[in-house]
Design a protein around this motif. Structure first.
Motif, PDB file in Angstrom:
ATOM      1  N   ASP A  82     -13.960   1.639  50.942  1.00 11.81           N
ATOM      2  CA  ASP A  82     -12.743   1.992  51.663  1.00 11.81           C
ATOM      3  C   ASP A  82     -13.097   2.308  53.127  1.00 11.81           C
ATOM      4  O   ASP A  82     -14.207   2.757  53.405  1.00 11.81           O
ATOM      5  CB  ASP A  82     -12.081   3.216  51.012  1.00 11.81           C
ATOM      6  CG  ASP A  82     -11.450   2.887  49.667  1.00 11.81           C
ATOM      7  OD1 ASP A  82     -11.233   1.690  49.387  1.00 11.81           O
ATOM      8  OD2 ASP A  82     -11.177   3.825  48.897  1.00 11.81           O
ATOM      9  N   ASP A 100      -9.739  -0.823  50.067  1.00  7.83           N
ATOM     10  CA  ASP A 100      -8.387  -0.412  49.713  1.00  7.83           C
ATOM     11  C   ASP A 100      -7.335  -1.306  50.372  1.00  7.83           C
ATOM     12  O   ASP A 100      -6.329  -1.674  49.747  1.00  7.83           O
ATOM     13  CB  ASP A 100      -8.175   1.043  50.131  1.00  7.83           C
ATOM     14  CG  ASP A 100      -6.818   1.578  49.716  1.00  7.83           C
ATOM     15  OD1 ASP A 100      -6.524   1.571  48.510  1.00  7.83           O
ATOM     16  OD2 ASP A 100      -6.047   1.981  50.606  1.00  7.83           O
ATOM     17  N   ARG A 101      -7.569  -1.667  51.626  1.00  8.90           N
ATOM     18  CA  ARG A 101      -6.613  -2.512  52.352  1.00  8.90           C
ATOM     19  C   ARG A 101      -6.428  -3.851  51.660  1.00  8.90           C
ATOM     20  O   ARG A 101      -5.295  -4.307  51.448  1.00  8.90           O
ATOM     21  CB  ARG A 101      -7.104  -2.731  53.784  1.00  8.90           C
ATOM     22  CG  ARG A 101      -6.107  -3.482  54.681  1.00  8.90           C
ATOM     23  CD  ARG A 101      -6.695  -3.769  56.051  1.00  8.90           C
ATOM     24  NE  ARG A 101      -7.623  -4.890  56.018  1.00  8.90           N
ATOM     25  CZ  ARG A 101      -7.260  -6.174  56.129  1.00  8.90           C
ATOM     26  NH1 ARG A 101      -5.972  -6.501  56.255  1.00  8.90           N
ATOM     27  NH2 ARG A 101      -8.169  -7.135  56.097  1.00  8.90           N
ATOM     28  N   ARG A 159      -7.369  -4.674  48.490  1.00 11.18           N
ATOM     29  CA  ARG A 159      -6.951  -4.507  47.095  1.00 11.18           C
ATOM     30  C   ARG A 159      -5.435  -4.320  46.990  1.00 11.18           C
ATOM     31  O   ARG A 159      -4.799  -4.866  46.076  1.00 11.18           O
ATOM     32  CB  ARG A 159      -7.692  -3.305  46.490  1.00 11.18           C
ATOM     33  CG  ARG A 159      -7.399  -3.064  45.007  1.00 11.18           C
ATOM     34  CD  ARG A 159      -8.100  -1.798  44.538  1.00 11.18           C
ATOM     35  NE  ARG A 159      -7.730  -1.469  43.173  1.00 11.18           N
ATOM     36  CZ  ARG A 159      -8.505  -1.631  42.100  1.00 11.18           C
ATOM     37  NH1 ARG A 159      -9.706  -2.143  42.240  1.00 11.18           N
ATOM     38  NH2 ARG A 159      -8.086  -1.277  40.900  1.00 11.18           N
ATOM     39  N   LYS A 160      -4.861  -3.570  47.938  1.00 12.27           N
ATOM     40  CA  LYS A 160      -3.422  -3.325  47.899  1.00 12.27           C
ATOM     41  C   LYS A 160      -2.601  -4.595  48.074  1.00 12.27           C
ATOM     42  O   LYS A 160      -1.439  -4.639  47.675  1.00 12.27           O
ATOM     43  CB  LYS A 160      -3.048  -2.296  48.973  1.00 12.27           C
ATOM     44  CG  LYS A 160      -3.373  -0.867  48.573  1.00 12.27           C
ATOM     45  CD  LYS A 160      -2.983   0.115  49.658  1.00 12.27           C
ATOM     46  CE  LYS A 160      -3.222   1.553  49.192  1.00 12.27           C
ATOM     47  NZ  LYS A 160      -2.958   2.536  50.273  1.00 12.27           N
ATOM     48  N   THR A 178      -2.307  -5.607  44.303  1.00  9.78           N
ATOM     49  CA  THR A 178      -1.970  -4.646  43.253  1.00  9.78           C
ATOM     50  C   THR A 178      -0.664  -4.948  42.536  1.00  9.78           C
ATOM     51  O   THR A 178      -0.584  -4.895  41.301  1.00  9.78           O
ATOM     52  CB  THR A 178      -1.925  -3.220  43.841  1.00  9.78           C
ATOM     53  OG1 THR A 178      -3.183  -2.944  44.467  1.00  9.78           O
ATOM     54  CG2 THR A 178      -1.675  -2.196  42.759  1.00  9.78           C
ATOM     55  N   ARG A 179       0.382  -5.276  43.292  1.00 13.54           N
ATOM     56  CA  ARG A 179       1.697  -5.467  42.660  1.00 13.54           C
ATOM     57  C   ARG A 179       1.699  -6.623  41.663  1.00 13.54           C
ATOM     58  O   ARG A 179       2.509  -6.654  40.737  1.00 13.54           O
ATOM     59  CB  ARG A 179       2.778  -5.670  43.710  1.00 13.54           C
ATOM     60  CG  ARG A 179       2.688  -6.971  44.500  1.00 13.54           C
ATOM     61  CD  ARG A 179       3.824  -7.056  45.526  1.00 13.54           C
ATOM     62  NE  ARG A 179       3.822  -8.309  46.257  1.00 13.54           N
ATOM     63  CZ  ARG A 179       3.094  -8.552  47.323  1.00 13.54           C
ATOM     64  NH1 ARG A 179       2.265  -7.610  47.792  1.00 13.54           N
ATOM     65  NH2 ARG A 179       3.153  -9.718  47.939  1.00 13.54           N
TER      66      ARG A 179
END
Length: 399
Positions: free
Chosen positions: A90, A94-95, A97-98, A101-102
């Motif tokens: 991160d 995180d950037r 992966r998001k 995610t949905r």
């Protein structure tokens, strides 16, 4: 006198294909081992200690850092050439992966269940109409998740021979580095062409949404989108395919458990059986890898900055402090706290999809073919000891 360290990974015991290597389980929860490169990282076998490391961002997943304990020369070379978010920390991890995610949220994945059921039933129909014995791997276990991930991503399934061949080279610890890099490059070029086509003709699939969203908005380069797609394509079929085949073999060797699973219509018991098989088999048998960013004490052991760490999840999932009678397969066990999907911010993104696919398979295959059995003796089954994802190369079955 210099201490001789045990070499990791260790060999499984003859005749015990479902159990972690005995030598692995004789070690302390945290101890030094030697690996292929001559490096001597820490090996973590204890369940609590593994979760502590995986939840602590003072341990880096960045495979480009000095001291990171790569699985093989090929994987080392490939990860230096092709970077994906699972090997980043991160905030970049995180950037990226998001962005995905949905697509793997439980509600969205559950909406795919009828289509997965249709795929599973169709492949079983084909197998029942075909010759015996059949290879469960090529006839069923590999096509199920390959068809599903292709539809999800928007990859033509007719190209499965190509991407499955590339995948085998990428997950083998025995692949020469140049062969692994060439396989990764071939997959990247293939997906770059697919991305270019979706830029011309928008598509409502995962890659299409990345193209029209993050790529079009400049949040992701086409190369990053291609590398992300390579990761999802490989992970989306290899792991589940091996769980289908190896899980079936484990159940065939535990006929009482198989009979109970075959005869139940209880979705809760089926879901529970999936978790227990994930724990019991733990196909990611080469361990998750980290490197310490600073001095950290874990379980009373000081791990210094720059030292590599391997989390042996197969040992963690057989830790009797977390799972009483851990060597017993018990589909009634509450095992969802296993570490088969990892733990912490890097835990497997696709786990809702894998769980759903396995629930459909395990609730259908044995009902549809109640007399399913091995067509060869267990000691003739060829296991994937050389792969970073454990399973069987072939599984001849009859009924």
């Amino acid at each position: 006198m210099t201490e001789t360290l045990p070499t990791f990974p260790m060999a499984r015991a003859t005749g015990c294909p479902f159990d972690p290597p005995p030598q692995l389980r004789e070690l302390d929860p945290i101890s030094r081992v030697s690996i292929w490169s001559g490096e001597t990282p820490w090996l973590v076998t204890g369940y609590d200690e593994q979760r502590a490391v995986l939840a602590d961002q003072r341990f880096s997943a960045d495979s480009s850092r000095a001291g990171y304990p790569h699985q093989s020369a090929a994987i080392n070379a490939r990860r230096r050439t092709f970077r994906t978010f699972i090997a980043l920390d991160d905030p970049e991890h995180d950037r990226q992966r998001k962005m995905l995610t949905r697509n793997f949220m439980v509600k969205r994945v559950d909406a795919m269940r009828p289509r997965v059921q249709q795929i599973v039933d169709g492949l079983i129909d084909d197998m029942l109409a075909g010759p015996q014995p059949a290879d469960l791997v090529t006839a069923f276990a590999l096509p199920v998740p390959s068809l599903v991930i292709c539809e999800l991503l928007g990859v033509p399934y007719e190209d499965h021979d190509f991407f499955q061949a590339c995948s085998r080279k990428l997950i083998s610890r025995e692949s020469p580095p140049e062969e692994a890099i060439a396989a990764n490059e071939a997959l990247r070029e293939y997906l770059l062409k697919l991305i270019a086509a979706k830029q011309q003709t928008p598509a409502d699939d995962l890659i299409g949404r990345l193209v029209s969203g993050q790529v079009a908005e400049g949040e992701l380069t086409v190369e990053e989108a291609a590398d992300m797609s390579v990761l999802m394509l490989i992970a989306g079929h290899e792991t589940t395919a091996n769980m289908i085949a190896l899980g079936t073999l484990a159940l065939l060797e535990h006929p009482d458990q198989l009979a109970e699973l075959r005869d139940t219509d209880d979705p809760a018991l089926i879901a529970n059986a999936v978790e227990e098989l994930l724990r019991y088999l733990n196909i990611v048998h080469g361990g998750r890898r980290r490197v310490a960013l600073t001095d950290v004490e874990v379980g009373g052991q000081l791990i210094r900055a720059g030292e590599g760490v391997i989390l042996a999840n197969d040992a963690g999932n057989r830790d009797d402090s977390a799972f009483p009678d851990p060597d017993v397969l018990d589909i009634h066990r509450k095992a969802r706290h296993h570490v088969a999907f990892g733990y912490g911010v890097h835990q497997c993104l696709g786990q809702p999809l894998a769980r759903m696919e396995l629930q459909v398979v395990y609730s259908t295959l044995y009902k549809r073919i109640p007399t399913l059995r091995l067509a060869i003796p267990l000691d003739e089954v060829q296991f994937k000891h050389e792969m970073v994802v454990y399973g069987v190369h072939t599984l001849p079955v009859t009924w």
